[in-house]
Design a protein around this motif. Structure first.
Motif, PDB file in Angstrom:
ATOM      1  N   THR A  10     -45.201 -24.293 -44.406  1.00 29.86           N
ATOM      2  CA  THR A  10     -45.834 -24.008 -43.109  1.00 29.86           C
ATOM      3  C   THR A  10     -44.846 -23.405 -42.094  1.00 29.86           C
ATOM      4  O   THR A  10     -45.111 -22.312 -41.574  1.00 29.86           O
ATOM      5  CB  THR A  10     -46.501 -25.290 -42.564  1.00 29.86           C
ATOM      6  N   PRO A  11     -43.698 -24.052 -41.827  1.00 24.85           N
ATOM      7  CA  PRO A  11     -42.771 -23.411 -40.879  1.00 24.85           C
ATOM      8  C   PRO A  11     -42.195 -22.105 -41.409  1.00 24.85           C
ATOM      9  O   PRO A  11     -41.972 -21.164 -40.650  1.00 24.85           O
ATOM     10  CB  PRO A  11     -41.663 -24.448 -40.688  1.00 24.85           C
ATOM     11  N   LEU A  12     -42.008 -22.040 -42.737  1.00 23.49           N
ATOM     12  CA  LEU A  12     -41.433 -20.823 -43.306  1.00 23.49           C
ATOM     13  C   LEU A  12     -42.370 -19.627 -43.124  1.00 23.49           C
ATOM     14  O   LEU A  12     -41.937 -18.513 -42.801  1.00 23.49           O
ATOM     15  CB  LEU A  12     -41.156 -21.059 -44.798  1.00 23.49           C
ATOM     16  N   THR A  13     -43.661 -19.869 -43.311  1.00 16.61           N
ATOM     17  CA  THR A  13     -44.648 -18.802 -43.131  1.00 16.61           C
ATOM     18  C   THR A  13     -44.581 -18.282 -41.702  1.00 16.61           C
ATOM     19  O   THR A  13     -44.627 -17.073 -41.443  1.00 16.61           O
ATOM     20  CB  THR A  13     -46.074 -19.342 -43.404  1.00 16.61           C
ATOM     21  N   SER A  14     -44.457 -19.226 -40.768  1.00 18.69           N
ATOM     22  CA  SER A  14     -44.409 -18.838 -39.369  1.00 18.69           C
ATOM     23  C   SER A  14     -43.138 -18.025 -39.081  1.00 18.69           C
ATOM     24  O   SER A  14     -43.183 -16.989 -38.401  1.00 18.69           O
ATOM     25  CB  SER A  14     -44.482 -20.116 -38.535  1.00 18.69           C
ATOM     26  N   ILE A  15     -42.013 -18.466 -39.630  1.00 20.15           N
ATOM     27  CA  ILE A  15     -40.749 -17.733 -39.414  1.00 20.15           C
ATOM     28  C   ILE A  15     -40.885 -16.307 -39.930  1.00 20.15           C
ATOM     29  O   ILE A  15     -40.572 -15.327 -39.231  1.00 20.15           O
ATOM     30  CB  ILE A  15     -39.577 -18.453 -40.129  1.00 20.15           C
ATOM     31  N   LEU A  16     -41.404 -16.169 -41.157  1.00 21.35           N
ATOM     32  CA  LEU A  16     -41.532 -14.825 -41.748  1.00 21.35           C
ATOM     33  C   LEU A  16     -42.442 -13.938 -40.909  1.00 21.35           C
ATOM     34  O   LEU A  16     -42.133 -12.767 -40.668  1.00 21.35           O
ATOM     35  CB  LEU A  16     -42.091 -14.938 -43.176  1.00 21.35           C
ATOM     36  N   ALA A  17     -43.551 -14.509 -40.432  1.00 23.92           N
ATOM     37  CA  ALA A  17     -44.507 -13.718 -39.644  1.00 23.92           C
ATOM     38  C   ALA A  17     -43.843 -13.210 -38.363  1.00 23.92           C
ATOM     39  O   ALA A  17     -43.985 -12.033 -37.997  1.00 23.92           O
ATOM     40  CB  ALA A  17     -45.730 -14.565 -39.313  1.00 23.92           C
ATOM     41  N   PHE A  18     -43.076 -14.087 -37.699  1.00 25.27           N
ATOM     42  CA  PHE A  18     -42.462 -13.655 -36.431  1.00 25.27           C
ATOM     43  C   PHE A  18     -41.304 -12.670 -36.656  1.00 25.27           C
ATOM     44  O   PHE A  18     -41.096 -11.769 -35.864  1.00 25.27           O
ATOM     45  CB  PHE A  18     -42.028 -14.867 -35.600  1.00 25.27           C
TER      46      PHE A  18
END
Ligand code: ADP
Length: 358
Positions: free
Chosen positions: A147-155
């Motif tokens: 979950t946090p990794l997906t957010s990091i990649l998106a940003f």
């Protein structure tokens, strides 16, 4: 084996002693053993088999196998052993409140010139449970990290696609990336901590500790979080109260509990820490005036990754591992953790420690 072979090679001794020896061996075996004759009536069984199948049915001897265990594949395995003289391995599940699972090896045997069959029942309930826990843990960890990794990649992608030059938003996006990276860091720290506690990798150094000052330290360490929420903390522990514990680990447990009591409190709530001693145990309690926890969740909140509201816990920086860590640390001290809660009114978490004087 060679001892037994030597023993039995003397026929006279064998006649006299083989039965009692065999019966002793069977008695001490953890695996259940059932021997049936050609008509599938049970000729012999051991204590483990009685514990597994006899409790409901009484003594197993002389009963038909089908009266004791109703399972088609088990009967088929015994039939093959009796009629075709072949061995087989099956998995047997005994339903009930306490469901149990067995690996069963069934083989033909011959005694007193009669053909029979023997079943060895190996209880794999616990092994299966541990395997399930391991799989659940892996899948939880992967999910929590994704979950946090997906957010990091998106940003990062958004910034690369041009937002890096967007003076109004670029700092905010970097802030989100940082927050998620911190969350992953925190999670990995907690996982490593839990795994080292569980694998016995930490050694406690218990001694007499002044509880009042230890709680003051906990409050000071959490002070930035607390003032941000206007929550009042009260240390109601007598100034001279002492407990026997590993000071750093006790501080870690209380930090987790007070941190939760703050996180899950109402905006202007209270947190109070109290201490009680009776003849057998010391009880340190952390009470809050927060949202409380409903009965269905109460049983499970000490499990790893269990949270009453996953999304919200994540949002406020939780990993779902804090209480599992407290539980393990309390047990390492020879103590326990428990909780009482009233929905809408608040919760009290209590650490019990054995009373030991130095
Ligand atoms: P987290 O990192 O989510 O705080 P914990 O293991 O510390 O993980 O707590 C597990 C869950 O138990 C929390 O997500 C929350 O749902 C519940 N919980 C813990 N402490 C409290 C409390 N004082 N009041 C209400 N709920 C609580």
């Amino acid at each position: 084996m060679s001892l037994l072979t030597a023993w039995f090679s003397n026929r006279e001794t064998a006649e006299k002693t083989s039965r009692p020896i065999l019966s002793e061996i069977l008695k001490t075996m953890r695996e259940g053993v059932i021997v049936v004759g050609g008509d599938t009536r049970i000729l012999a069984s051991n204590a483990a088999a009685y514990n597994a199948f006899g409790r409901r049915n009484g003594a197993l001897e002389d009963k038909r196998l089908s009266e004791v265990v109703r399972d088609l594949s088990l009967h088929e395995a015994f039939r093959k052993a009796l009629e075709e003289r072949t061995e087989s391995d099956i998995e047997l599940e005994i339903p009930g409140v306490e469901k149990r699972k067995y690996d069963v090896h069934v083989a033909p045997i011959e005694f007193d010139k009669t053909a029979g069959a023997i079943g060895i029942f190996y209880d794999i309930t616990q092994i299966e449970r541990l395997e399930r826990v391991r799989q659940e843990f892996l899948s939880n960890v992967s999910h929590e990290l994704r979950t946090p990794l997906t957010s990091i990649l998106a940003f990062v992608e958004t910034l690369q696609d041009g937002a890096i030059n967007d003076g109004e938003n670029n700092q905010r996006f970097l802030g989100v990336i940082r927050k998620n990276a911190q969350r992953m860091h925190h999670l990995i720290d907690d996982i490593l901590e839990l795994s080292s506690i569980e694998s016995g990798g930490i050694t406690l150094v218990p001694k007499s500790v002044n509880l009042h000052s230890l709680i003051e330290d906990v409050f000071t360490n959490l002070s930035s979080k607390i003032t941000a929420r206007q929550i009042k903390l009260k240390n109601a522990v007598a100034k001279d109260a002492r407990v026997f514990a590993d000071s750093a680990r006790l501080e870690q447990m209380l930090t987790n509990l007070v941190d939760n009591a703050v996180k899950f409190n109402s905006e202007t709530g209270n947190v109070i820490v109290t201490f009680e001693r009776n003849d057998k145990k010391d009880v340190i309690s952390v009470s809050d005036t927060g949202e409380g926890i409903s009965g269905e969740h109460l049983q499970r909140i000490f499990e790893r990754f269990y949270r009453t509201d996953r999304a919200r816990s994540r949002e406020i920086g939780g990993t779902g591992l804090g209480l599992a860590i407290v539980k393990h640390l309390a047990r390492l001290h020879g103590g326990e953790i428990s909780v009482n809660s009233i929905l809408g009114k608040g919760s009290t978490f209590s650490i019990e420690l054995p009373v030991i004087s130095e």
